[in-house]
Design a protein around this motif. Structure first.
Motif, PDB file in Angstrom:
ATOM      1  N   ALA A   1       0.868  -1.148  -0.177  1.00  0.00           N
ATOM      2  CA  ALA A   1      -0.036  -0.076  -0.046  1.00  0.00           C
ATOM      3  C   ALA A   1       0.911   1.365  -0.070  1.00  0.00           C
ATOM      4  O   ALA A   1       0.456   2.333  -0.432  1.00  0.00           O
ATOM      5  CB  ALA A   1      -0.960  -0.014   1.127  1.00  0.00           C
ATOM      6  N   SER A   2       1.990   1.165   0.573  1.00  0.00           N
ATOM      7  CA  SER A   2       2.875   2.353   0.542  1.00  0.00           C
ATOM      8  C   SER A   2       3.776   2.531  -0.700  1.00  0.00           C
ATOM      9  O   SER A   2       4.078   3.713  -1.160  1.00  0.00           O
ATOM     10  CB  SER A   2       3.749   2.526   2.016  1.00  0.00           C
ATOM     11  N   ALA A   3       4.232   1.520  -0.950  1.00  0.00           N
ATOM     12  CA  ALA A   3       5.153   1.286  -2.379  1.00  0.00           C
ATOM     13  C   ALA A   3       4.296   1.720  -3.777  1.00  0.00           C
ATOM     14  O   ALA A   3       5.020   2.096  -4.554  1.00  0.00           O
ATOM     15  CB  ALA A   3       6.068   0.074  -2.439  1.00  0.00           C
ATOM     16  N   LEU A   4       3.256   1.101  -3.739  1.00  0.00           N
ATOM     17  CA  LEU A   4       2.403   1.204  -5.158  1.00  0.00           C
ATOM     18  C   LEU A   4       1.849   2.473  -4.955  1.00  0.00           C
ATOM     19  O   LEU A   4       1.390   2.823  -4.149  1.00  0.00           O
ATOM     20  CB  LEU A   4       1.693  -0.172  -5.219  1.00  0.00           C
ATOM     21  N   ASP A   5       1.516   2.652  -6.187  1.00  0.00           N
ATOM     22  CA  ASP A   5       0.874   3.955  -6.502  1.00  0.00           C
ATOM     23  C   ASP A   5      -0.338   4.165  -7.442  1.00  0.00           C
ATOM     24  O   ASP A   5      -0.369   4.469  -8.669  1.00  0.00           O
ATOM     25  CB  ASP A   5       1.786   5.147  -6.963  1.00  0.00           C
ATOM     26  N   PRO A   6      -1.334   3.592  -6.839  1.00  0.00           N
ATOM     27  CA  PRO A   6      -2.748   3.204  -7.831  1.00  0.00           C
ATOM     28  C   PRO A   6      -3.158   4.881  -8.529  1.00  0.00           C
ATOM     29  O   PRO A   6      -3.776   4.626  -9.642  1.00  0.00           O
ATOM     30  CB  PRO A   6      -3.789   2.997  -7.075  1.00  0.00           C
TER      31      PRO A   6
ATOM     32  N   ASP B   1     -10.073  10.754  -6.624  1.00  0.00           N
ATOM     33  CA  ASP B   1     -10.407  10.369  -5.181  1.00  0.00           C
ATOM     34  C   ASP B   1     -11.472   9.482  -4.814  1.00  0.00           C
ATOM     35  O   ASP B   1     -11.352   8.642  -4.012  1.00  0.00           O
ATOM     36  CB  ASP B   1     -10.271  11.751  -4.309  1.00  0.00           C
ATOM     37  N   ALA B   2     -12.573   9.918  -5.527  1.00  0.00           N
ATOM     38  CA  ALA B   2     -13.817   9.213  -5.244  1.00  0.00           C
ATOM     39  C   ALA B   2     -13.677   7.673  -5.639  1.00  0.00           C
ATOM     40  O   ALA B   2     -13.928   6.757  -4.919  1.00  0.00           O
ATOM     41  CB  ALA B   2     -14.989   9.961  -6.009  1.00  0.00           C
ATOM     42  N   ARG B   3     -13.093   7.507  -6.860  1.00  0.00           N
ATOM     43  CA  ARG B   3     -12.608   6.371  -7.340  1.00  0.00           C
ATOM     44  C   ARG B   3     -11.875   5.611  -6.449  1.00  0.00           C
ATOM     45  O   ARG B   3     -12.106   4.287  -6.093  1.00  0.00           O
ATOM     46  CB  ARG B   3     -12.088   6.540  -8.701  1.00  0.00           C
ATOM     47  N   LEU B   4     -10.735   6.184  -6.107  1.00  0.00           N
ATOM     48  CA  LEU B   4      -9.836   5.541  -5.290  1.00  0.00           C
ATOM     49  C   LEU B   4     -10.571   5.072  -4.047  1.00  0.00           C
ATOM     50  O   LEU B   4     -10.109   3.886  -3.194  1.00  0.00           O
ATOM     51  CB  LEU B   4      -8.715   6.363  -4.929  1.00  0.00           C
ATOM     52  N   ASP B   5     -11.269   5.919  -3.325  1.00  0.00           N
ATOM     53  CA  ASP B   5     -12.040   5.698  -1.932  1.00  0.00           C
ATOM     54  C   ASP B   5     -12.649   4.472  -2.156  1.00  0.00           C
ATOM     55  O   ASP B   5     -12.679   3.579  -1.356  1.00  0.00           O
ATOM     56  CB  ASP B   5     -12.740   6.959  -1.611  1.00  0.00           C
TER      57      ASP B   5
ATOM     58  N   ASN C   1      -4.314   6.962  -1.399  1.00  0.00           N
ATOM     59  CA  ASN C   1      -3.450   7.194  -0.602  1.00  0.00           C
ATOM     60  C   ASN C   1      -3.182   8.472   0.391  1.00  0.00           C
ATOM     61  O   ASN C   1      -2.375   8.678   1.182  1.00  0.00           O
ATOM     62  CB  ASN C   1      -1.902   7.421  -1.284  1.00  0.00           C
ATOM     63  N   ARG C   2      -4.413   9.264   0.274  1.00  0.00           N
ATOM     64  CA  ARG C   2      -4.477  10.364   1.082  1.00  0.00           C
ATOM     65  C   ARG C   2      -5.350   9.788   2.487  1.00  0.00           C
ATOM     66  O   ARG C   2      -5.214  10.619   3.432  1.00  0.00           O
ATOM     67  CB  ARG C   2      -5.652  11.313   0.512  1.00  0.00           C
ATOM     68  N   THR C   3      -5.917   8.530   2.328  1.00  0.00           N
ATOM     69  CA  THR C   3      -6.300   8.077   3.634  1.00  0.00           C
ATOM     70  C   THR C   3      -5.271   7.486   4.303  1.00  0.00           C
ATOM     71  O   THR C   3      -4.375   7.176   3.579  1.00  0.00           O
ATOM     72  CB  THR C   3      -7.490   6.943   3.309  1.00  0.00           C
ATOM     73  N   PRO C   4      -5.337   7.756   5.699  1.00  0.00           N
ATOM     74  CA  PRO C   4      -4.201   7.283   6.260  1.00  0.00           C
ATOM     75  C   PRO C   4      -3.944   5.821   6.212  1.00  0.00           C
ATOM     76  O   PRO C   4      -5.176   5.255   5.923  1.00  0.00           O
ATOM     77  CB  PRO C   4      -4.606   7.595   7.701  1.00  0.00           C
ATOM     78  N   LEU C   5      -2.579   5.171   5.891  1.00  0.00           N
ATOM     79  CA  LEU C   5      -2.389   3.935   5.846  1.00  0.00           C
ATOM     80  C   LEU C   5      -3.103   3.177   6.912  1.00  0.00           C
ATOM     81  O   LEU C   5      -3.910   2.015   6.433  1.00  0.00           O
ATOM     82  CB  LEU C   5      -1.003   3.657   5.986  1.00  0.00           C
ATOM     83  N   LEU C   6      -3.254   3.463   8.010  1.00  0.00           N
ATOM     84  CA  LEU C   6      -3.734   2.448   8.973  1.00  0.00           C
ATOM     85  C   LEU C   6      -5.184   2.419   8.898  1.00  0.00           C
ATOM     86  O   LEU C   6      -5.612   1.109   9.085  1.00  0.00           O
ATOM     87  CB  LEU C   6      -3.390   3.186  10.505  1.00  0.00           C
ATOM     88  N   ALA C   7      -5.684   3.558   8.504  1.00  0.00           N
ATOM     89  CA  ALA C   7      -7.243   3.318   8.272  1.00  0.00           C
ATOM     90  C   ALA C   7      -7.568   2.288   6.913  1.00  0.00           C
ATOM     91  O   ALA C   7      -8.462   1.470   7.115  1.00  0.00           O
ATOM     92  CB  ALA C   7      -7.941   4.893   7.876  1.00  0.00           C
ATOM     93  N   ARG C   8      -6.662   2.463   5.955  1.00  0.00           N
ATOM     94  CA  ARG C   8      -7.056   1.490   4.916  1.00  0.00           C
ATOM     95  C   ARG C   8      -6.640   0.190   5.264  1.00  0.00           C
ATOM     96  O   ARG C   8      -7.559  -0.823   4.656  1.00  0.00           O
ATOM     97  CB  ARG C   8      -6.046   2.124   3.703  1.00  0.00           C
ATOM     98  N   TYR C   9      -5.680   0.002   5.913  1.00  0.00           N
ATOM     99  CA  TYR C   9      -5.519  -1.156   6.457  1.00  0.00           C
ATOM    100  C   TYR C   9      -6.489  -1.905   7.280  1.00  0.00           C
ATOM    101  O   TYR C   9      -7.024  -3.106   6.907  1.00  0.00           O
ATOM    102  CB  TYR C   9      -3.972  -1.386   7.502  1.00  0.00           C
ATOM    103  N   VAL C  10      -7.135  -1.292   8.227  1.00  0.00           N
ATOM    104  CA  VAL C  10      -8.351  -1.747   8.968  1.00  0.00           C
ATOM    105  C   VAL C  10      -9.613  -1.823   8.097  1.00  0.00           C
ATOM    106  O   VAL C  10      -9.995  -2.896   8.195  1.00  0.00           O
ATOM    107  CB  VAL C  10      -8.636  -0.488   9.916  1.00  0.00           C
ATOM    108  N   THR C  11      -9.618  -1.312   7.028  1.00  0.00           N
ATOM    109  CA  THR C  11     -10.676  -1.308   6.162  1.00  0.00           C
ATOM    110  C   THR C  11     -10.462  -2.783   5.486  1.00  0.00           C
ATOM    111  O   THR C  11     -11.457  -3.808   5.448  1.00  0.00           O
ATOM    112  CB  THR C  11     -10.951  -0.403   5.062  1.00  0.00           C
TER     113      THR C  11
END
Ligand code: SF4
Ligand code: SF4
Lengths: 699, 327
Positions: B28-33, B50-54, B60-70
């Motif tokens: 999640a931190s190395a790749l850049d969708p 942003d909407a699409r990525l969300d 990657n603007r969402t904190p890593l931890l939050a993405r991880y939890v999801t």
């Protein structure tokens, strides 16, 4: 007389160009025990494997092996497998590896039954349990379901014997069956073998290096040297009227448990020849004190001497028989000793030896204490688990022992494996504060030592280990090995001192440039001793220094140690399992059992009239190289195995196996169960840790 | 025994969780969708991106931890999230995992068994022609990269087909598309496609296992218990198989777990060369397309399969070695 069940003739075994066995022949009859005696490399074990047809394929075997009249040498595998395990079976030396680790003991015995008998699996299993019972395994039904690693060494050897007698064989070949076992277990296993023989009426071929084991067990003895039989005869003839100088040397070099006083042993000079390069003529020529020129010309055949049953391969055997020469006469013991001392300066001229020699007669109390150990304790945690190690118990390796060594004396620390003797030695070597108790070396408490004092004390206390090769760096020459400690102490005259040291331990100073592996086992141990002596220590700790050596070599090292102690005024702590060697070297002896001292005192007293039931059993378990004495001896057999040092019995630790305990009344037993006996002095210099000690003569 | 396995399982589960979580964070931190969308022509408005990525949980603007939890929440309920293309990772994964595991299981099976057999036999005939031949062979195989071996195999397959004048082995793909030969014909077709990739995958395993087994076997051949077995009256062959080989198998089984990871890597190369659409191929593709969720899912799958392999080897070791069971 019945026909022989096994006849071996002209047996030759070659590995490539090396002739390991050369023309060996013997026969055994039903119910007879033939002992085959020899040192390592004599070809005795190879002979046994050749008879069984179990040598690796690259061995070339010729000659004849007839089993009940059928030639089995070179026979088809089908014929061989039909005989093996049924007509002829074998017990191997190392019980720890003789059983397949992944199968239940009972299944392995049942397998032996099923290979030869048409029985169902259940019947075979029933038979296996019967066999385990026969060899004295308690709870055989349950123990049959155990795996080999759950058995102790002695029990495994019993299981192997059970397997060997499973099909009622005619011949059982035992290859050093007790060498890997402790003496009290050895006594049990020999007893089982005797019983198994009675049960099956089989002939036994007993291969051993231990002259004691065969003395009481064999009817006839065959002595092997350099791949050949050099003397054969009735056991009494061999022991009391040996006619071949090698046999004589062998008998003279065994330390005797029953010989008091410091009689020097008779070492055989030199080393056994390598089978790859035998000397011409009689292979014993280079070491034989009676060798004459004719000896090197042709190998003497095995010929009868005094009577038909007794054969010896020596051209001077007739002469020896005629003059009835004894081993001592042949080896000229006195001359030997005189010779040794003539080579060194007069005792009075030796500065180092001077005071010691004079000090020796002073009574014990008057001499300085060089090592004192009081209430020493060493416990190990017993842990379990790979990731999270947790403590599940405590191993009571050493549990409160007390002894001291005075100047110029040797204390033998003896006991069977697991008794804590080696732990004691390591604790002393550490020179640090023990878990409990005190250790004082040369009057200094090691707990209070600073770093510099400790280094200084290390110089005064040296150690010699059991395995000479493992303790010498193979990349260093002997010179470097000996000079190293001298250099670290800043001594300049290393060269002179190295030469002195080599001479001191009986090695040629000209060999200083060689590497340890160029020396034989006995010589390497001498290098180890020389290294220990380099800094002129006062106390030397000896950890089984001779137990890896053959008897004829061992004798020389034992004599050397004794000689050095006297000349240099050394004190020894001699840790050993061989009680006979200890009798030869030690002034005092401490017998250990499960981390405690059972009995301690003057060697003559402890051996002559042991008071602790364990000492009595231990001493009575050791076979003497003396057939008549052996036959008349009553053995105290201990039952069972050593309890685990993680769970020593309450009260007296020996009570689970103590023969005396069994004879006590219930009321008397309470004390043994509840109160741990302390060592209490019962006689002049003899202390015993037993509530009901009394004297008994057992040797 | 059961307790021992449960303890082991717990240890492994912890390891799998740690390994996959790390893999997710790394991916999640190395790749850049975001790059997938930003380079577009005509450019997309940032809000749309942003909407699409969300939507894909890749912002990657969402904190890593939050993405991880999801992501972890989805994984726990069996949902691996969406690919960069917006499809379910699960569907894609299922098909490809089937392809890869078919290959790997066959590879392990042949590799393990043949390796052990070859090694054991070579040990029994130490320094015989078979031993020498397999020694040289396995060193050659170990020294040559899988890519080369696979290509040599393809050449050999083509040559072989030419020799017989018929297509016996296929050098590419999983099956012949549109083949109309009924079920048995299709099965045969699949086998023909499987032969070369399986060889390519197992040959390295055979090389490793045969070396290992040979050494294990040599250790026990001289053991006293083999002599004891023969002294009982067992034939040499029975003593060697029933006592020596049986004991020498134990370490090989333990070793099996270690090789499993490297096998997965080997499978990636093999898949690529033989044109199989398996996990390995997908892993490479998804890294190229910045497909974080697929990368993480494959990492999880890999970790899980290593877990299964380790557990299997634990069970086998315990079954083979009483010292483990009782001690
Ligand atoms: S033949 Fe000669 S060398 Fe050999 S044992 Fe007899 S006397 Fe000694
Ligand atoms: S104290 Fe009791 S059990 Fe211990 S040795 Fe003496 S008699 Fe035996």
């Amino acid at each position: 007389m019945s026909d022989p069940v096994l006849q071996v003739a002209d047996l030759d075994v070659r590995f490539g160009d090396v002739r390991a066995v050369r023309g060996v022949g013997y026969e055994v009859r039903a119910g007879e025990v033939l002992g085959i005696v020899g040192e390592s490399g004599s070809g005795k074990s190879v002979t046994a494997l050749a008879v069984m047809g179990l040598l690796p394929p690259h061995a070339r075997v010729t000659g004849s092996v007839r089993l009940r009249g059928t030639e089995i040498l070179g026979a088809k595998e089908k014929t061989l497998t039909a005989f093996r395990g049924r007509t002829i079976s074998m017990v191997f030396q190392d019980p720890l590896s003789a059983l397949t680790p992944v199968y239940r003991v009972g299944d392995q015995i049942a397998e032996a039954v099923r290979v030869h008998q048409k029985v169902t699996a259940e019947q075979a299993m029933v038979r296996a349990v019967e066999l385990l019972d026969l060899v004295g395994i308690p709870n055989p039904g349950q123990r049959a379901r155990a795996f080999p690693h759950e058995f102790s060494g002695g029990m495994r050897q019993r299981a192997v014997i059970a397997m060997a007698v499973a099909n009622d064989p005619d011949v059982i070949i035992c290859d050093e069956p007790t060498t890997a076992l402790d003496v009290t277990i050895q006594a049990q296993v020999l007893d089982v073998l005797k019983k198994a023989q009675k049960e099956t009426g089989a002939a036994i071929v007993m291969i051993t290096h231990d002259l004691g084991v065969v003395a009481g067990f064999a009817d006839r003895v065959l002595v092997m040297y350099a791949g050949r039989a050099v003397e054969v005869g009735q056991v009494d003839d061999i022991y009391y009227r040996p006619r071949m100088p090698y046999t004589m040397g062998l008998l003279g070099s065994v330390p005797r448990l029953d010989a008091g006083g410091r009689r020097p042993l008779v070492p055989i000079e030199g080393n056994p020849p390598s089978p790859a390069e035998l000397p011409p003529g009689c292979p014993f020529t280079p070491r034989c004190p009676m060798a004459i020129e004719a000896c090197a010309e042709a190998e003497p055949p095995l010929e009868p001497v005094n009577g038909p049953g007794h054969l010896a391969a020596c051209i001077r055997a007739e002469e020896i028989a005629r003059e009835n020469l004894s081993p001592a006469e042949v080896y000229d013991v006195a001359g030997e000793v005189r010779g040794r001392h003539a080579a060194t300066p007069e005792p009075a001229a030796e500065p180092a030896a001077g005071p010691a020699v004079r000090a020796a007669p002073t009574p014990r109390e008057g001499r300085e204490v060089v090592l004192s150990v009081a209430d020493l304790v060493k416990h190990y945690p017993l842990t379990k688990g790979a990731v999270f190690r947790r403590r599940v118990g405590t191993v009571h390796a050493v549990d409160g022992i007390t002894f001291d060594i005075r100047r110029g004396e040797t204390l033998g620390l003896v006991g069977e494996s697991g008794c804590g003797k080696t732990t004691t030695l390591t604790e002393i070597l550490e020179l640090t504060k023990p878990q409990r108790g005190t250790i004082a070396v040369l009057g200094r408490d090691v707990a209070a030592l600073g770093a510099r004092d400790r280094t200084a004390l290390r110089r005064d206390m040296q150690v010699v280990f059991q395995d000479p090769l493992a303790s010498l760096d193979p990349r260093m020459t002997v010179y470097d090995i000996l000079a190293e400690p001298l250099r670290t102490q800043g001594r300049r005259d290393a060269g002179t001192r190295v030469r002195e040291l080599l001479d001191l331990v009986g090695l040629d100073p000209g060999h200083a440039a060689r590497y340890p592996q160029d020396f034989s086992g006995g010589q390497r141990q001498r290098i180890g001793i020389a290294r220990a002596l380099a800094l002129e220590p006062k106390l030397v700790l000896l950890d089984e220094p001779v137990s890896a050596l053959d008897v004829s070599i061992q004798a020389g090292v034992v004599n050397l140690l004794e000689d050095l102690r006297r000349r240099l005024g050394l004190s020894y702590l001699f840790v050993a399992h061989d009680l006979a060697v200890v009798r030869h070297l030690a002034d005092r002896v401490a017998v250990m059992y499960l981390g405690r001292i059972a009995e301690i005192g003057d060697v003559e007293r402890v051996y002559g009239a042991p008071m602790h039931p364990y000492t009595q059993a231990l001493l009575s378990a050791i076979p003497l190289p003396d057939p008549v004495k052996e036959r008349s001896r009553r053995r105290i057999l201990l039952e069972g195995d050593l309890p685990s040092p993680a769970h020593p019995p309450s009260g007296c630790r020996f009570r689970t196996r103590c023969p005396k305990f069994k004879a006590l009344t219930d009321g008397e037993r309470v004390r043994c169960v509840e109160v741990e006996p302390e060592v209490r002095p019962l006689d002049v210099d003899q202390g015993v840790a037993c509530h009901y000690a009394e004297k008994l003569e057992v040797v | 025994m059961a307790g021992f396995l449960v303890r082991r399982l717990l240890n492994y589960v912890v390891l799998v969780v740690v390994a996959t979580s790390l893999a997710y964070m790394l991916a999640a931190s190395a790749l850049d969708p975001r790059a997938n969308y930003e380079g577009r022509n005509p450019p997309l408005p940032p809000a749309v991106i942003d909407a699409r990525l969300d939507e894909l949980n890749l912002n990657n603007r969402t904190p890593l931890l939050a993405r991880y939890v999801t992501w972890a929440g989805g994984v726990v309920s069996g949902d691996f999230g969406l690919t960069v293309g917006g499809d379910s990772v699960n569907d894609d994964l299922r098909r490809r995992a089937g392809v890869t595991f078919r290959l790997i299981i066959l590879g392990v099976f042949f590799g393990g068994f043949l390796g052990v057999a070859v090694g054991a036999y070579a040990a029994v005939r130490q320094y015989g022609w078979f031993d020498r031949l397999t020694t040289i062979g396995s060193f050659v195989v170990l020294a040559v990269p899988v890519v080369v071996i696979a290509n040599v195999l393809i050449l050999a397959g083509v040559w072989f087909n030419g020799l017989v004048g018929e297509r016996i082995v296929y050098v590419s793909g999983e099956y012949t598309p549109g083949l109309d030969a009924g079920l048995p014909g299709q099965a045969l077709d699949r086998v023909q496609h499987l032969i070369l990739p399986t060889i390519s995958l197992s040959i390295g395993l055979i090389a490793i296992f045969s070396r290992y087994q040979r050494n294990m076997m040599l250790d026990v051949l001289g053991a006293d218990f083999v002599r004891t077995a023969m002294a009982k009256g067992l034939s040499r062959r029975a003593a060697l198989t029933r006592h020596a080989l049986r004991t020498a198998l134990i370490p090989a089984v333990t070793y099996f777990a270690f090789t499993f990871g490297s096998l997965l890597v080997g499978a990636t190369i093999t898949e690529k060369i033989f044109g199989w659409h398996g996990l390995g191929e997908q892993l490479i593709d998804s890294i190229n397309t910045n497909d974080v969720n697929t990368v993480a899912a494959i990492a999880l799958l890999t970790a899980l399969s290593v877990l299964v392999a380790s557990l299997l080897s634990d069970v086998l070791t315990a079954a083979l070695d009483p010292r483990v069971r009782v001690g």
